[in-house]
Design a protein around this motif. Structure first.
Motif, short mmCIF file in Angstrom:
data_model
loop_
_atom_site.label_atom_id
_atom_site.label_comp_id
_atom_site.label_asym_id
_atom_site.label_seq_id
_atom_site.Cartn_x
_atom_site.Cartn_y
_atom_site.Cartn_z
N ALA A 6 27.72 9.10 10.42
CA ALA A 6 28.17 7.72 10.49
C ALA A 6 29.10 7.56 11.70
O ALA A 6 29.75 8.50 12.13
CB ALA A 6 28.89 7.32 9.23
N ASP A 66 24.33 5.70 10.60
CA ASP A 66 24.98 4.47 10.15
C ASP A 66 26.09 4.10 11.13
O ASP A 66 26.94 4.92 11.45
CB ASP A 66 25.58 4.64 8.75
CG ASP A 66 24.52 4.74 7.68
OD1 ASP A 66 23.43 4.19 7.87
OD2 ASP A 66 24.80 5.37 6.64
N HIS A 76 29.15 1.32 11.74
CA HIS A 76 29.99 0.31 11.10
C HIS A 76 30.82 -0.38 12.18
O HIS A 76 31.63 0.25 12.84
CB HIS A 76 30.90 0.96 10.05
CG HIS A 76 30.12 1.76 9.05
ND1 HIS A 76 29.58 1.19 7.93
CD2 HIS A 76 29.79 3.07 9.03
CE1 HIS A 76 28.95 2.13 7.25
NE2 HIS A 76 29.05 3.27 7.90
N VAL A 98 37.46 0.35 6.57
CA VAL A 98 36.02 0.60 6.59
C VAL A 98 35.72 1.99 6.03
O VAL A 98 34.78 2.17 5.25
CB VAL A 98 35.45 0.45 8.02
CG1 VAL A 98 34.01 0.95 8.09
CG2 VAL A 98 35.54 -0.99 8.48
N ALA A 152 36.04 1.71 2.26
CA ALA A 152 34.99 0.88 1.67
C ALA A 152 33.63 1.58 1.69
O ALA A 152 32.83 1.42 0.77
CB ALA A 152 34.90 -0.46 2.40
N GLU A 153 33.36 2.34 2.73
CA GLU A 153 32.07 3.00 2.89
C GLU A 153 32.08 4.47 2.50
O GLU A 153 31.09 5.17 2.68
CB GLU A 153 31.61 2.87 4.35
CG GLU A 153 31.46 1.44 4.82
CD GLU A 153 30.37 0.68 4.08
OE1 GLU A 153 29.38 1.30 3.65
OE2 GLU A 153 30.50 -0.55 3.95
N CYS A 154 33.22 4.94 1.99
CA CYS A 154 33.38 6.36 1.59
C CYS A 154 33.05 7.29 2.76
O CYS A 154 32.35 8.30 2.59
CB CYS A 154 32.53 6.69 0.38
SG CYS A 154 33.02 5.79 -1.11
N LEU A 155 33.55 6.96 3.93
CA LEU A 155 33.31 7.80 5.12
C LEU A 155 34.39 8.88 5.21
O LEU A 155 35.55 8.63 4.96
CB LEU A 155 33.32 6.95 6.38
CG LEU A 155 32.29 5.82 6.41
CD1 LEU A 155 32.46 5.00 7.67
CD2 LEU A 155 30.89 6.38 6.32
#
Length: 96
Positions: free
Chosen positions: A1, A43, A45, A87, A90-93
């Motif tokens: 990501a 991905d 973001h 982010v 929220a996106e579990c990155l």
């Protein structure tokens, strides 16, 4: 990501930005955002930093930009970090 954070607006009449420092930012944003959104290899973001720096008139807040009129100061860097962190959460990155 990947997290792509887009540069915020600069204050009006910034030292290095001239009398209309945000024209290029506004022009480039939709193209950069589209490239991120259409990325298929990983991905992407997109984080638009302009709202966090906005002075209410569409320009960057001078209290968030350093003396050169372009680079964020410590307070601006904190806003950038919080936007990226939001982010990531929220996106579990960054988690296993």
């Amino acid at each position: 990501a990947m997290i792509y954070f887009f540069y915020p607006h600069l204050p009006a009449l910034s030292l290095l930005g001239g009398s209309d420092p945000n024209t290029m930012v506004d022009y480039a944003l939709p193209f950069v955002k589209e490239q991120c959104e259409n990325q298929t290899a990983f991905d992407c973001h997109f984080v638009d930093l302009r709202p966090g720096f906005d002075d209410g008139f569409g320009n960057g807040r001078p209290d968030l930009i350093g003396l050169d009129g372009v680079h964020p100061n410590d307070a601006g860097s904190q806003i950038m970090a919080e936007a990226v962190w939001a982010v990531m959460e929220a996106e579990c990155l960054g988690s296993e």
